[in-house]
Every structure is written in C-alpha cells, then in structure tokens.
Design a protein around this motif. Structure first.
Motif, PDB file in Angstrom:
ATOM      1  N   TYR A  13       0.808  -1.209   0.000  1.00  0.00           N
ATOM      2  CA  TYR A  13       0.000   0.000   0.000  1.00  0.00           C
ATOM      3  C   TYR A  13       0.843   1.261   0.000  1.00  0.00           C
ATOM      4  O   TYR A  13       0.461   2.265  -0.546  1.00  0.00           O
ATOM      5  N   PHE A  14       1.990   1.198   0.658  1.00  0.00           N
ATOM      6  CA  PHE A  14       2.786   2.422   0.723  1.00  0.00           C
ATOM      7  C   PHE A  14       4.279   2.086   0.657  1.00  0.00           C
ATOM      8  O   PHE A  14       4.691   0.952   0.909  1.00  0.00           O
ATOM      9  N   ALA A  15       5.034   3.092   0.254  1.00  0.00           N
ATOM     10  CA  ALA A  15       6.484   2.929   0.228  1.00  0.00           C
ATOM     11  C   ALA A  15       7.105   4.237   0.674  1.00  0.00           C
ATOM     12  O   ALA A  15       6.562   5.312   0.412  1.00  0.00           O
ATOM     13  N   ILE A  16       8.214   4.119   1.367  1.00  0.00           N
ATOM     14  CA  ILE A  16       8.913   5.316   1.833  1.00  0.00           C
ATOM     15  C   ILE A  16      10.141   5.536   0.952  1.00  0.00           C
ATOM     16  O   ILE A  16      10.884   4.589   0.683  1.00  0.00           O
ATOM     17  N   TYR A  17      10.287   6.750   0.492  1.00  0.00           N
ATOM     18  CA  TYR A  17      11.416   7.059  -0.376  1.00  0.00           C
ATOM     19  C   TYR A  17      12.712   7.044   0.437  1.00  0.00           C
ATOM     20  O   TYR A  17      12.803   7.651   1.499  1.00  0.00           O
ATOM     21  N   ASP A  18      13.685   6.289  -0.037  1.00  0.00           N
ATOM     22  CA  ASP A  18      15.004   6.355   0.601  1.00  0.00           C
ATOM     23  C   ASP A  18      16.070   6.205  -0.477  1.00  0.00           C
ATOM     24  O   ASP A  18      15.755   6.065  -1.652  1.00  0.00           O
ATOM     25  N   ASP A  19      17.323   6.225  -0.075  1.00  0.00           N
ATOM     26  CA  ASP A  19      18.391   6.208  -1.068  1.00  0.00           C
ATOM     27  C   ASP A  19      18.430   4.914  -1.873  1.00  0.00           C
ATOM     28  O   ASP A  19      18.792   4.912  -3.034  1.00  0.00           O
ATOM     29  N   ARG A  20      18.046   3.811  -1.198  1.00  0.00           N
ATOM     30  CA  ARG A  20      18.027   2.543  -1.922  1.00  0.00           C
ATOM     31  C   ARG A  20      17.003   2.590  -3.037  1.00  0.00           C
ATOM     32  O   ARG A  20      17.254   2.179  -4.161  1.00  0.00           O
ATOM     33  N   LEU A  21      15.842   3.128  -2.693  1.00  0.00           N
ATOM     34  CA  LEU A  21      14.777   3.253  -3.692  1.00  0.00           C
ATOM     35  C   LEU A  21      15.249   4.169  -4.816  1.00  0.00           C
ATOM     36  O   LEU A  21      15.046   3.899  -5.991  1.00  0.00           O
ATOM     37  N   ARG A  22      15.924   5.242  -4.410  1.00  0.00           N
ATOM     38  CA  ARG A  22      16.419   6.195  -5.394  1.00  0.00           C
ATOM     39  C   ARG A  22      17.341   5.515  -6.384  1.00  0.00           C
ATOM     40  O   ARG A  22      17.176   5.641  -7.595  1.00  0.00           O
ATOM     41  N   SER A  23      18.300   4.728  -5.887  1.00  0.00           N
ATOM     42  CA  SER A  23      19.219   4.104  -6.842  1.00  0.00           C
ATOM     43  C   SER A  23      18.517   3.013  -7.647  1.00  0.00           C
ATOM     44  O   SER A  23      18.823   2.817  -8.820  1.00  0.00           O
ATOM     45  N   ARG A  24      17.552   2.333  -7.001  1.00  0.00           N
ATOM     46  CA  ARG A  24      16.813   1.325  -7.776  1.00  0.00           C
ATOM     47  C   ARG A  24      16.033   1.984  -8.915  1.00  0.00           C
ATOM     48  O   ARG A  24      16.051   1.514 -10.051  1.00  0.00           O
ATOM     49  N   LEU A  25      15.396   3.098  -8.598  1.00  0.00           N
ATOM     50  CA  LEU A  25      14.601   3.770  -9.623  1.00  0.00           C
ATOM     51  C   LEU A  25      15.479   4.329 -10.734  1.00  0.00           C
ATOM     52  O   LEU A  25      15.138   4.258 -11.905  1.00  0.00           O
ATOM     53  N   LEU A  26      16.647   4.843 -10.319  1.00  0.00           N
ATOM     54  CA  LEU A  26      17.558   5.364 -11.335  1.00  0.00           C
ATOM     55  C   LEU A  26      18.011   4.246 -12.265  1.00  0.00           C
ATOM     56  O   LEU A  26      18.085   4.392 -13.476  1.00  0.00           O
ATOM     57  N   ARG A  27      18.273   3.082 -11.634  1.00  0.00           N
ATOM     58  CA  ARG A  27      18.719   1.949 -12.426  1.00  0.00           C
ATOM     59  C   ARG A  27      17.601   1.480 -13.366  1.00  0.00           C
ATOM     60  O   ARG A  27      17.833   1.205 -14.543  1.00  0.00           O
ATOM     61  N   GLU A  28      16.396   1.421 -12.822  1.00  0.00           N
ATOM     62  CA  GLU A  28      15.270   1.000 -13.657  1.00  0.00           C
ATOM     63  C   GLU A  28      15.076   1.961 -14.819  1.00  0.00           C
ATOM     64  O   GLU A  28      14.778   1.545 -15.938  1.00  0.00           O
ATOM     65  N   GLN A  29      15.277   3.219 -14.522  1.00  0.00           N
ATOM     66  CA  GLN A  29      15.136   4.216 -15.576  1.00  0.00           C
ATOM     67  C   GLN A  29      16.198   3.991 -16.657  1.00  0.00           C
ATOM     68  O   GLN A  29      15.896   4.036 -17.850  1.00  0.00           O
ATOM     69  N   ALA A  30      17.416   3.724 -16.201  1.00  0.00           N
ATOM     70  CA  ALA A  30      18.504   3.482 -17.159  1.00  0.00           C
ATOM     71  C   ALA A  30      18.202   2.250 -18.015  1.00  0.00           C
ATOM     72  O   ALA A  30      18.404   2.251 -19.228  1.00  0.00           O
TER      73      ALA A  30
END
Ligand code: C2E
Ligand code: CA
Ligand code: CA
Length: 577
Positions: free
Chosen positions: A284-301
C-alpha cells in the motif's frame, strides 16, 4: 451587448434608479430592484453574472443592511462586491456600510465620474482576486493547485523550523479504468470525493493539494510510524466511495530532512515511491530512501536502453541442459536469457525480468527468445544432431496476449519445426492467478501440438487438487522444493507422493536445481524422469551447448565416448557470473 458586465441597482426611489441607470448604462448592463427582497430574487436568477451591486440602505420591505448581511453569508454571492449609496457624507453611515461587508460607498447626490471610477476599480479588483484564486485552487477538487501547494509547503516549513514533516503523495493505480468504464464525469466525481476524503483526514493539521489527474499530495507533521494497516484502512475508505470499489491507491512518503531541496522535488520523490509499488499486490505504501532512489535510477537506465539493446543483439540466449535420469543422456534444454550490456557486463535475468514484466517489454523479449531458440533447433537439425526439444519461458503477460498461439505457431513454422520441439514453461503462479483464462489458452496451445510444462511447481501457489483441471504435459519441480525435500529423510517428504500423482495423471516430471549427487540419487530412486541443475551443467552459450550435442551425437553413431552426464559434467564450462 451580451458581453457587457451587469450591475444590479437596488434602490426604492425611482428617480435615483433612473439617475444611476443613466450614469452606468453607457458602460454596463443595468438590472434594477426596488428593495432587498426583490434584489435577492434577481440574484437567485442571475447572480452568477452580476459583477457588482449598488445598494441603497433605507428601503421598504427589506432594507439594505438586512440584504447585505444575507448576501455576505451566502457562499455563492458573498464574493459579489457591493457599493452602498449613503444619504450624506456622514462618517457613521460609511462605517456602518463597511462593517456590514460593503466594499465601498458613494454619497448622494451622485457624482457620475466618481461613481464610474469606483465601480470600475472595484470590478477590476474582484476579477484579479478571482484569477488569483483560480491559480490557487484546483477547479475540480477545490484543493490547492500544484504550484500553490508547493508555495504553502514552503511557507509552512519556514514558519516551523522545529517541527518534522512528511510529504505523502498518492496515485490511483487503475484510475484510467474508472474513466473508461464509468465515463469522465464519474471519474471527476470520484476525484472530488477523494479530495473531500483527504481534506477531512488532514483537517487543519496539514496541507492538501491536487496535482495532475489522479495524484494528490499532503504535507503533515511526521507520525512516529507508518503501517500497512493505516494505508489499508485509508484505501478501504476510498473504496467505499461511489464507483471506487476496485480502485487501488498507492501511497508514497517522503520524509523531509533536508529543507533546501525544492518542494516539487520532494513531491516527485514521494510520487516515485508510490509508483514504485504499482502492480505489487498487497503493497500500500512505500517510503522514499536512497536505496529506492538508486533502484529507480537503475530501472530508468534499463528502460531507456532496453529497446536498442534488443535491436543491437545485446540479449543472448544461454542453454541449460536437461537429462533423462533413466537413460543418463542429454534429453533437452531450457533457453534462459542473459543481457550482455557493453558497460554493465553480463546481467542475469533476475536483474531485469521483473522490470520487463512490469513495463510489458517481456512480451517482445520472449518472442525474441522463442525465435532464436527455433533458429538454434533448425541449425542443429541441419547438422544432424539428435532432435531434442528445448523449453522456453512463457511469462504471464504472454498468456494475456490474444495472439499468443499464432505468434508461437508462426515462429515454429518459420523454421519448419513441429510445435512439439518447443516446450512452453509457464510458471505455477500464473496458473493460480487466472485459472479460467489460462486453461483456455493452454488447452489451445496443446491442441496445436506444443508441450506444456508447469514451471516452479511446489513453490507454494497451486493446490494439488487444481492440478487435474490443468491441461499439462510435464511438471517441473521448483528448485527450492527439490532442495528442501531432498534434505529430508525419504519417508518424511512428499516427493514420492507427487511422483505417484504425476504418474496417475500421465505427467512427466522434471526436477530443477539439482546440485548434488545425493539429490540425483534420491530423484532416481523415486522415479523422476528428467533433471536439470548445476550438477550437470550451468546455462551456457549456444556454441558450448553445441559441443555437448556433438558428444551425444557421437555416442548415438557408435563413437567411443558415451554422452552420459557423468562424463559431460567434468567437461563443463562454467557460466561466467
Ligand atoms: P526459471 O525459469 O525457474 O529458471 C531456472 C533458474 O534456475 C535459472 O536462473 C537457472 O540458471 C537456475 N538454476 C538452474 N539450475 C540451478 C542449480 O542447480 N542451482 C541454482 N542455484 N540455480 C539453478 P536464471 O537463468 O537466472 O533465470 C531466473 C529466472 O528468470 C527464470 O527462472 C525465469 O523465471 C526467468 N527467465 C530467464 N530467462 C527468461 C526468458 O527468456 N523469458 C522469461 N519470461 N523469463 C526468463
Ligand atoms: Ca523456466
Ligand atoms: Ca523454474
């Protein structure tokens, strides 16, 4: 002229009405009322187009002050500016008028230029204020608009440097569906309801904004802990709204630590967290943190380069051999994808398949794997190697593709192969998600001659009594299941039971993830038909696999070296990992 602004003159004295009408009618359309009561009914009828009211105070039936206090309490009419016409220049009259909510006053006798100027400037002022309001508030929901929300958050943070705040954003996962199924007005209604819900939850303890479409944002003082229950409950309340039964809300939280980050970026991060759990059931929810940030950046790449990677041939197919237990010989293989990225090196499927399943690219990639696999089979056949089948993975997105059977059929025909050379591995969890659809699709595929393997069997999704409804040829036992079962004493596991069930249902059984001699012996003892695992061979490039085929071939044509797996094992080239 229809585009002229309208002014309502409320005055009992006919001569005064005429005078005022005379002064104003050159620039405005004039509407008249003889007393407060009459004026109220004019407002009811056309209040939305009245730009200003000129109001006398002493009138029969309903006087000016009574009228004024009713109008100022009305949510719709209160914003219409009122100019009071006073008898004299008496200060007490003026004060009384202003204190009742009038915007200004003019004294009798009328001075045309002064009246025209005051009227014009007050109308102007109101229009500007309305424009500012329009920018401030989102027209659909009445919440703060995006830009204004940012502004308010900034002010709040500056006002209370000692308090800790979070930004919570939400995104409705399947909002488009509501619009499609119930129509845009219903979608809008739902958004308004959601907005009311947010406002009522936050009250005056936070700030609410509505962004584009179905995205909302809240600034709140930090709670000690966010739990699934909190957001489940909030989702349940949204679901109770009309037309919202199946709406899925995903919430993302950004905890504000560094206040120098622009507010729009904070919101982006909260939204990223929310979008990151789209498609994840029960999240239901997720908290933004640095791990998420790098995962999202990687997914974007990955997303940015996946298509060109496919065009440029960066995806390579590795083959992992399968052996027949009884004959101890190579009996097939499984095609497994690898991504040989020029910068990141060799990527295993765990690093990109889940993302491709989410963004839909998996269907394209799978078709590529099926095509290359058939090309291998054709090539091996032309070289006279044993005509083994090869299995390919069919992901759940493929099953929903109405054209799946045609695509597969076209592929085998292209290489002049019978469908039975292609085994289709469909993961057990796909079977349980939508049994009706999968039974139809798979029944059709079997009728066409493809061989169906249920992949990952025993990983905990399907119940045994579902098995006999499923159109199947082969059960492929999950690696974890094999490893835990073979670790138990013979008579404590359920492997033997599953084998007899499979026999009874006329299914062959493949064991996956066989890593040790002991595991192989156990599987042999209970009568497992085929094995696949590191004990025999890791997934390997096609040319290495071809060497294996050559050996099998030599054995078949009477060569001295038998292609049983004990021999092959020692010659294994390990997969680079
Ligand atoms: P899967 O279909 O269950 O494939 C078996 C996985 O187990 C493979 O991992 C294989 O390398 C690994 N494996 C085989 N034997 C052993 C063993 O003895 N020990 C251990 N520890 N592992 C073993 P891989 O290649 O990393 O693939 C992982 C998953 O990615 C696959 O699981 C499959 O779900 C997916 N996948 C791979 N290629 C494709 C593809 O082309 N299309 C689709 N849709 N999915 C694919
Ligand atoms: Ca598989
Ligand atoms: Ca598997």
């Amino acid at each position: 002229m229809i585009s002229q602004k309208q002014i309502l003159i409320v005055e009992d004295n006919e001569i005064n009405r005429m005078l005022l009408g005379e002064i104003l009618s050159a620039d405005y359309q004039v509407v008249e009322a003889e007393n407060g009561l009459e004026a109220l009914s004019v407002l009811k009828e056309r209040g939305d187009v009245i730009s200003l009211i000129l109001l006398d105070i002493t009138m029969p039936v309903m006087d000016g002050y009574t009228f004024l206090s009713i109008v100022k309490k009305d949510p719709v009419f209160s914003s219409i500016p009122v100019i009071v016409t006073t008898q004299s220049d008496s200060e007490s009259d003026e004060v009384a008028a202003l204190s009742h909510g009038a915007s200004d006053f003019v004294a009798k006798p009328y001075k045309p230029q002064i009246i025209l100027h005051r009227v014009a400037s007050i109308i102007n002022l109101r229009e500007n204020a309305a424009m500012v309001n329009q920018l401030k508030y989102d027209r659909l929901t009445g919440l703060y608009s995006k830009e204004f929300f940012f502004q308010k958050v900034k002010e709040e943070l500056a006002r209370h440097p000692e308090r800790e705040y979070d930004i919570i954003c939400s995104d409705i996962e399947n909002f488009k569906l509501v619009n499609d199924v119930f129509g845009l007005p219903a979608g809008d209604r739902l958004l308004r309801e959601v907005a009311d819900f947010y406002q009522s939850q936050v009250g005056d303890k936070g700030i609410c904004g509505h962004f584009n479409g179905d995205q909302f944002a809240i600034l709140m003082e930090r709670r000690c802990k966010y739990t699934d229950e909190m957001f489940m409950e909030a989702t349940a309340r949204v679901n109770a709204l009309p037309n919202a039964k199946n709406v899925l809300v995903k919430w993302g939280i950004y905890s504000i630590e560094d206040r120098t980050i622009p507010v729009d970026q904070m919101c982006d991060r909260a939204l990223l967290a929310a979008c990151g759990i789209k498609g994840q059931y029960g999240k239901y929810f997720a908290i933004y943190d640095d791990r998420l940030r790098s995962r999202l950046l990687r997914e974007q790449a990955i997303t940015e380069c996946m298509e060109s990677a496919l065009r440029e041939g960066q995806f390579e197919i590795y083959l992992q051999p399968k052996y027949s237990v009884k004959e101890e010989r190579l009996s097939g293989a499984e095609s497994l994808i690898r991504w040989n990225h020029p910068e990141w090196g060799l990527q295993s499927p765990g690093q990109f398949i889940p993302l491709f399943e989410q963004n839909g690219f998996i269907t394209q990639l799978d078709q590529y794997v099926w095509d290359r696999t058939c090309a291998f089979l054709r090539d091996w056949d032309s070289k006279g190697y044993p005509q083994i089948p090869v299995s390919v993975n069919v992901s759940r997105a493929d099953i929903y593709n109405a054209d799946l059977a045609n695509i597969l059929l076209r592929t085998v025909h292209k290489y002049n192969l019978p469908p039975s050379r292609l085994h289709l591995e469909i993961t057990e969890s796909a079977y349980t998600e939508n049994p009706g659809q999968i039974i139809d699709t798979v029944t059709h595929l079997r009728e066409l001659g493809f061989i169906i393997e249920m992949d990952d069997f025993g990983s905990g999704y399907s119940s045994l009594n579902m098995l006999n409804q499923m159109p199947l040829d082969i059960l492929k036992l999950d690696m974890k299941f094999i490893q835990s079962e073979t670790a138990k004493p013979v008579n404590q596991g359920i492997l033997r039971f599953i084998m007899s069930l499979a026999r009874w249902m006329n299914l062959s059984v493949v064991a996956e993830g066989v890593e040790t001699d002991e595991q192989l012996e156990r599987l042999r003892e209970i009568g497992c038909d085929y094995v696949q695992g590191y004990f025999f061979g890791k997934p390997m490039p096609e040319d290495v696999f071809e060497e294996l085929m050559k050996k099998t071939d030599r054995e078949k044509t009477g060569g001295r070296e038998p292609a049983n797996y004990n021999n092959i094992k020692e010659k294994q080239t390990n997969e680079t990992e």
